[in-house]
Design an enzyme around this catalytic site. Structure first.
Site, PDB file in Angstrom:
ATOM      1  N   ASP A  55       0.866  -1.164   0.000  1.00 63.44           N
ATOM      2  CA  ASP A  55       0.000   0.000   0.000  1.00 63.44           C
ATOM      3  C   ASP A  55       0.916   1.231   0.000  1.00 63.44           C
ATOM      4  OD1 ASP A  55      -2.368   1.678   0.524  1.00 63.44           O
ATOM      5  OD2 ASP A  55      -1.479   1.886   2.511  1.00 63.44           O
ATOM      6  N   ASP A  58      -0.046   5.253   0.742  1.00 62.86           N
ATOM      7  CA  ASP A  58      -0.257   6.245   1.804  1.00 62.86           C
ATOM      8  C   ASP A  58      -0.473   5.578   3.152  1.00 62.86           C
ATOM      9  OD1 ASP A  58      -0.539   8.887   0.155  1.00 62.86           O
ATOM     10  OD2 ASP A  58      -1.762   7.400  -0.891  1.00 62.86           O
ATOM     11  N   ASP A  70      -2.329  -0.417   5.913  1.00 71.89           N
ATOM     12  CA  ASP A  70      -2.703   0.325   7.116  1.00 71.89           C
ATOM     13  C   ASP A  70      -4.192   0.620   7.238  1.00 71.89           C
ATOM     14  OD1 ASP A  70      -2.624   2.366   4.956  1.00 71.89           O
ATOM     15  OD2 ASP A  70      -2.925   3.762   6.609  1.00 71.89           O
TER      16      ASP A  70
END
Length: 273
Positions: free
Chosen positions: A8, A10, A212
């Protein structure tokens, strides 16, 4: 030994400033030198990620739009999935009980109807930006996803409203604390990574992945080794309690873990070491 690493962007691979740290870039190059296939799996648009990949100067497969698109190293599309036109039209034209801003994505770019202060900071690396448009005049065909941006509490109420209206006709998930996305049914990073693995004659067990937010959940739970960021949404940590939690994106924790994995894989890993 993992043969593919999926990241991922950001909140995971990127610093809070949405830029790539020097240590992280060095770790990615080291992975590439070890013949580990790189894949960036993100909610970002293809146009955005193509520019980021060019700056990084590393060959990487792109899973964009939270799994709605997969592109190879040369930019050829391997897979595409769009929202049902009826769902896209309903989401765009319904007056939802929320002050959240609405954003529509298709292969032509990112569209919204009002300027959003600070929204472009996340795209400083690429220069990617939204286009102002009367969304009600846009075609509901070939819409990849629709997202709403607002404080989390407002989006939680909106999620319930969207789920009541759309039922099983869409996948609704948080891609960030302040971003709620409406995606095609059964479309997520986990499914997209599975398709990419099939194309590369790999299995998901051959992969490691880092994330996240809730849009990373399916990817993290399906790979051989999934890792959750210390700064991750608490909902993600609660939904996958068996997965290890590494450090914060601010301290380039992905790089820290990768360096451990490449040099001392026989030792237990500690984010604090």
């Amino acid at each position: 030994m993992a043969r593919l690493a999926a990241f991922d962007m950001d909140g995971t691979l990127l610093l809070p400033s949405h830029r790539l740290g020097n240590e992280t870039l060095a770790s990615l190059h080291a992975l590439h030198q070890r013949s580990v296939t790189l894949a960036f799996a993100t909610g970002r648009h293809l146009m955005d990620m193509q520019r980021v990949r060019e700056q990084i100067t590393l060959p990487a497969w792109l899973i964009t739009g939270n799994g709605t698109r997969i592109h190879d190293l040369e930019g050829n599309q391997l897979y595409g999935c769009d929202l049902s036109p009826s769902v896209a039209e309903e989401v765009i034209h319904t007056h939802w009980q929320t002050p959240a801003s609405i954003h529509v994505f298709n292969d032509e770019g990112w569209f919204t109807d009002k300027p959003l202060l600070g929204a472009l900071e996340a795209h400083a690396m690429s220069g990617f930006h939204y286009q102002l448009r009367d969304l009600r005049q846009m075609s509901a065909h070939e819409v990849t996803k629709i997202c709403f941006i607002a404080p989390h509490e407002m989006l939680q109420a909106l999620k319930s409203e969207l789920q009541a209206a759309l039922g099983e006709r869409a996948n609704i998930c948080f891609s960030a604390w302040d971003c709620l996305e409406v995606l095609p049914v059964d479309c997520h990073k986990g499914a997209a990574l599975g398709r990419l693995c099939q194309h590369l004659s790999l299995s998901l067990a051959d992969c490691m992945a880092f994330g996240d937010a809730m849009n990373d959940r399916e990817m993290l739970e399906r790979v051989g080794s999934g890792f959750i960021m210390g700064n991750a949404m608490h909902q993600l940590k609660a939904s996958l309690p068996h997965l290890p939690i590494i450090g914060h994106c601010e301290t380039q924790a992905v790089s820290h873990y990768l360096n451990h994995w490449m040099t001392t894989p026989h030792l237990d890993y500690s984010p604090e070491c």
